[in-house]
Design a protein around this motif. Sequence first.
Motif, PDB file in Angstrom:
ATOM      1  N   VAL A  90       0.977  -1.081  -0.188  1.00  0.00           N
ATOM      2  CA  VAL A  90      -0.125  -0.065  -0.118  1.00  0.00           C
ATOM      3  C   VAL A  90       0.778   1.290   0.055  1.00  0.00           C
ATOM      4  CG1 VAL A  90      -2.019  -1.031   0.951  1.00  0.00           C
ATOM      5  CG2 VAL A  90      -0.091  -0.126   2.494  1.00  0.00           C
ATOM      6  N   GLU A  91       2.218   1.136   0.014  1.00  0.00           N
ATOM      7  CA  GLU A  91       2.954   2.260   0.062  1.00  0.00           C
ATOM      8  C   GLU A  91       3.466   2.414  -1.474  1.00  0.00           C
ATOM      9  OE1 GLU A  91       5.237   2.100   4.382  1.00  0.00           O
ATOM     10  OE2 GLU A  91       6.330   1.505   2.699  1.00  0.00           O
ATOM     11  N   HIS A  92       2.839   2.030  -2.358  1.00  0.00           N
ATOM     12  CA  HIS A  92       3.214   1.907  -3.681  1.00  0.00           C
ATOM     13  C   HIS A  92       1.976   2.393  -4.478  1.00  0.00           C
ATOM     14  CE1 HIS A  92       7.531   0.749  -2.824  1.00  0.00           C
ATOM     15  NE2 HIS A  92       6.613  -0.059  -1.826  1.00  0.00           N
ATOM     16  N   ASP A  93       2.160   2.784  -5.814  1.00  0.00           N
ATOM     17  CA  ASP A  93       1.043   2.775  -6.628  1.00  0.00           C
ATOM     18  C   ASP A  93       1.047   1.165  -7.097  1.00  0.00           C
ATOM     19  OD1 ASP A  93      -0.439   4.157  -8.957  1.00  0.00           O
ATOM     20  OD2 ASP A  93       0.687   2.609 -10.288  1.00  0.00           O
ATOM     21  N   PRO A  94      -0.507   0.592  -7.112  1.00  0.00           N
ATOM     22  CA  PRO A  94      -0.550  -0.769  -7.384  1.00  0.00           C
ATOM     23  C   PRO A  94      -0.327  -1.039  -8.786  1.00  0.00           C
ATOM     24  CG  PRO A  94      -2.780   0.595  -7.318  1.00  0.00           C
ATOM     25  CD  PRO A  94      -1.578   1.455  -6.871  1.00  0.00           C
ATOM     26  N   ILE A  95      -0.567  -0.039  -9.883  1.00  0.00           N
ATOM     27  CA  ILE A  95      -0.514  -0.577 -11.288  1.00  0.00           C
ATOM     28  C   ILE A  95       1.315  -0.598 -11.469  1.00  0.00           C
ATOM     29  CG2 ILE A  95      -0.426   0.132 -13.856  1.00  0.00           C
ATOM     30  CD1 ILE A  95      -2.908   1.676 -12.873  1.00  0.00           C
ATOM     31  N   THR A  96       1.995   0.122 -10.801  1.00  0.00           N
ATOM     32  CA  THR A  96       3.462  -0.173 -11.228  1.00  0.00           C
ATOM     33  C   THR A  96       4.031  -0.991 -10.335  1.00  0.00           C
ATOM     34  OG1 THR A  96       3.535   2.519 -11.200  1.00  0.00           O
ATOM     35  CG2 THR A  96       5.578   1.394 -10.692  1.00  0.00           C
ATOM     36  N   LEU A  97       3.464  -1.303  -9.201  1.00  0.00           N
ATOM     37  CA  LEU A  97       3.914  -2.324  -8.320  1.00  0.00           C
ATOM     38  C   LEU A  97       3.606  -3.698  -8.965  1.00  0.00           C
ATOM     39  CD1 LEU A  97       5.391  -3.489  -5.792  1.00  0.00           C
ATOM     40  CD2 LEU A  97       2.985  -3.386  -4.668  1.00  0.00           C
ATOM     41  N   ALA A  98       2.389  -3.954  -9.685  1.00  0.00           N
ATOM     42  CA  ALA A  98       1.981  -5.292 -10.467  1.00  0.00           C
ATOM     43  C   ALA A  98       3.044  -5.388 -11.441  1.00  0.00           C
ATOM     44  CB  ALA A  98       0.724  -5.045 -10.786  1.00  0.00           C
ATOM     45  N   LYS A  99       3.523  -4.500 -12.262  1.00  0.00           N
ATOM     46  CA  LYS A  99       4.365  -4.479 -13.188  1.00  0.00           C
ATOM     47  C   LYS A  99       5.888  -5.070 -12.697  1.00  0.00           C
ATOM     48  CE  LYS A  99       4.326  -2.980 -17.113  1.00  0.00           C
ATOM     49  NZ  LYS A  99       4.183  -3.331 -18.480  1.00  0.00           N
ATOM     50  N   SER A 100       6.239  -4.147 -11.727  1.00  0.00           N
ATOM     51  CA  SER A 100       7.385  -4.806 -10.896  1.00  0.00           C
ATOM     52  C   SER A 100       7.581  -6.430 -10.733  1.00  0.00           C
ATOM     53  CB  SER A 100       7.855  -3.886  -9.761  1.00  0.00           C
ATOM     54  OG  SER A 100       8.263  -2.555 -10.073  1.00  0.00           O
ATOM     55  N   ILE A 101       6.519  -6.699  -9.965  1.00  0.00           N
ATOM     56  CA  ILE A 101       6.525  -8.134  -9.457  1.00  0.00           C
ATOM     57  C   ILE A 101       6.390  -8.917 -10.897  1.00  0.00           C
ATOM     58  CG2 ILE A 101       4.997  -9.624  -8.229  1.00  0.00           C
ATOM     59  CD1 ILE A 101       4.411  -7.303  -6.418  1.00  0.00           C
ATOM     60  N   ALA A 102       5.285  -8.729 -11.593  1.00  0.00           N
ATOM     61  CA  ALA A 102       5.251  -9.525 -12.794  1.00  0.00           C
ATOM     62  C   ALA A 102       6.585  -9.661 -13.501  1.00  0.00           C
ATOM     63  CB  ALA A 102       4.270  -9.015 -13.816  1.00  0.00           C
ATOM     64  N   THR A 103       7.193  -8.567 -13.640  1.00  0.00           N
ATOM     65  CA  THR A 103       8.504  -8.480 -14.546  1.00  0.00           C
ATOM     66  C   THR A 103       9.455  -9.410 -13.657  1.00  0.00           C
ATOM     67  OG1 THR A 103       8.303  -6.355 -15.355  1.00  0.00           O
ATOM     68  CG2 THR A 103      10.642  -7.113 -15.303  1.00  0.00           C
ATOM     69  N   LEU A 104       9.512  -9.521 -12.606  1.00  0.00           N
ATOM     70  CA  LEU A 104      10.745 -10.474 -11.862  1.00  0.00           C
ATOM     71  C   LEU A 104      10.120 -11.787 -11.786  1.00  0.00           C
ATOM     72  CD1 LEU A 104      12.864 -10.626  -9.581  1.00  0.00           C
ATOM     73  CD2 LEU A 104      11.173 -10.186  -7.931  1.00  0.00           C
ATOM     74  N   ASP A 105       8.706 -12.117 -11.798  1.00  0.00           N
ATOM     75  CA  ASP A 105       8.457 -13.577 -12.024  1.00  0.00           C
ATOM     76  C   ASP A 105       8.727 -13.950 -13.542  1.00  0.00           C
ATOM     77  OD1 ASP A 105       6.832 -15.565 -10.647  1.00  0.00           O
ATOM     78  OD2 ASP A 105       5.696 -15.623 -12.410  1.00  0.00           O
ATOM     79  N   HIS A 106       8.620 -12.889 -14.343  1.00  0.00           N
ATOM     80  CA  HIS A 106       8.945 -13.434 -15.721  1.00  0.00           C
ATOM     81  C   HIS A 106      10.370 -13.581 -15.916  1.00  0.00           C
ATOM     82  CE1 HIS A 106       8.978 -12.883 -20.467  1.00  0.00           C
ATOM     83  NE2 HIS A 106      10.021 -12.124 -20.102  1.00  0.00           N
ATOM     84  N   LEU A 107      11.403 -12.661 -15.584  1.00  0.00           N
ATOM     85  CA  LEU A 107      12.725 -12.777 -15.782  1.00  0.00           C
ATOM     86  C   LEU A 107      13.229 -13.980 -14.854  1.00  0.00           C
ATOM     87  CD1 LEU A 107      13.859  -9.271 -15.643  1.00  0.00           C
ATOM     88  CD2 LEU A 107      13.449 -10.697 -17.510  1.00  0.00           C
ATOM     89  N   SER A 108      12.612 -14.317 -13.729  1.00  0.00           N
ATOM     90  CA  SER A 108      13.224 -15.629 -12.870  1.00  0.00           C
ATOM     91  C   SER A 108      12.644 -16.819 -13.392  1.00  0.00           C
ATOM     92  CB  SER A 108      12.772 -15.323 -11.299  1.00  0.00           C
ATOM     93  OG  SER A 108      11.418 -15.321 -11.124  1.00  0.00           O
ATOM     94  N   GLY A 109      11.841 -16.744 -14.261  1.00  0.00           N
ATOM     95  CA  GLY A 109      11.198 -18.085 -14.653  1.00  0.00           C
ATOM     96  C   GLY A 109      10.174 -18.612 -13.594  1.00  0.00           C
TER      97      GLY A 109
END
Length: 289
Positions: A90-109
């Motif tokens: 909740v300390e972040h913008d949810p759309i931007t945070l969703a992008k960061s987490i999805a990117t990490l999951d994508h790059l980590s396999g």
Amino acid sequence: MDFGLVLFTSDRGITPAAAAKLADDHGFTTFYVPEHTHIPTRRDAAHPTTGDETLPDDRYMRTLDPWVALGTACAVTTRVRLSTAVAIPVEHDPITLAKSIATLDHLSGGRVTLGVGYGWNTDELADHNVPPARRRTMLREYLEAMNTLWTEEEAEYHGEFVDFGPSWAWPKPIQTHIPVLVGAAGTEKNFKWIARSADGWITTPRDFVIDDSVKLLHDTWAGADRDGTPTIVALDFKPDPDKLAHWKDLGVTEVLFGLPDKSPDDIASHVERLATKLAETHLSANFSK
């Protein structure tokens, strides 16, 4: 039973990448990092451990950004899961945070687990315009909205704290579902929240005897008509074989050990000794002598 490591990240000592590589090389299942965006110098919120405004560790004010830290860990590991203990969405913008987490999951396999908290430091939350009395509702909306962005081709969400119209957002996570764990006290209120909106529980440093809490969580989970059993991650300090065996029988999924605030060489030696002791328990297939 699995075993994980948590690094209280800071601008001194071992890097997250080096610590995650140790976890990856020594058979640990998950590598965790915490989050605080900042610590207001004047606080009314009491720390859960000290009971007042004092902090038990100066690294609270020195933590690294968790998603940048886990990104560096992703680059040097191939197996270990990457998680937070805990992040404060909740300390972040949810759309931007969703992008960061999805990117990490994508790059980590597909190796991301999202550990979240409501936020004990209400003064920190206030600087992010988070109303303390509504932080649980706000967190639920964030998780729902982010899941919508992760799973739907045209995502939209309309809530009290998160509101956006039909949108495209890629990358999607590799995992069909990013597991969500909640770090909080073992209370009925928290377990009802977990049973509705998450996949499991991370204990707190104050949870030394967890038998009753684990039973309550299992009962609450079943009462909410959730399938299977919740993930339970228990914080520990020293690997006692009898306690670990008991926790495994209770249904603890993973036991999490903190890394000391020492030099990189000292931490490497610590992880080596810890892995040896865990292998002697014969409780995890990842650790064999």
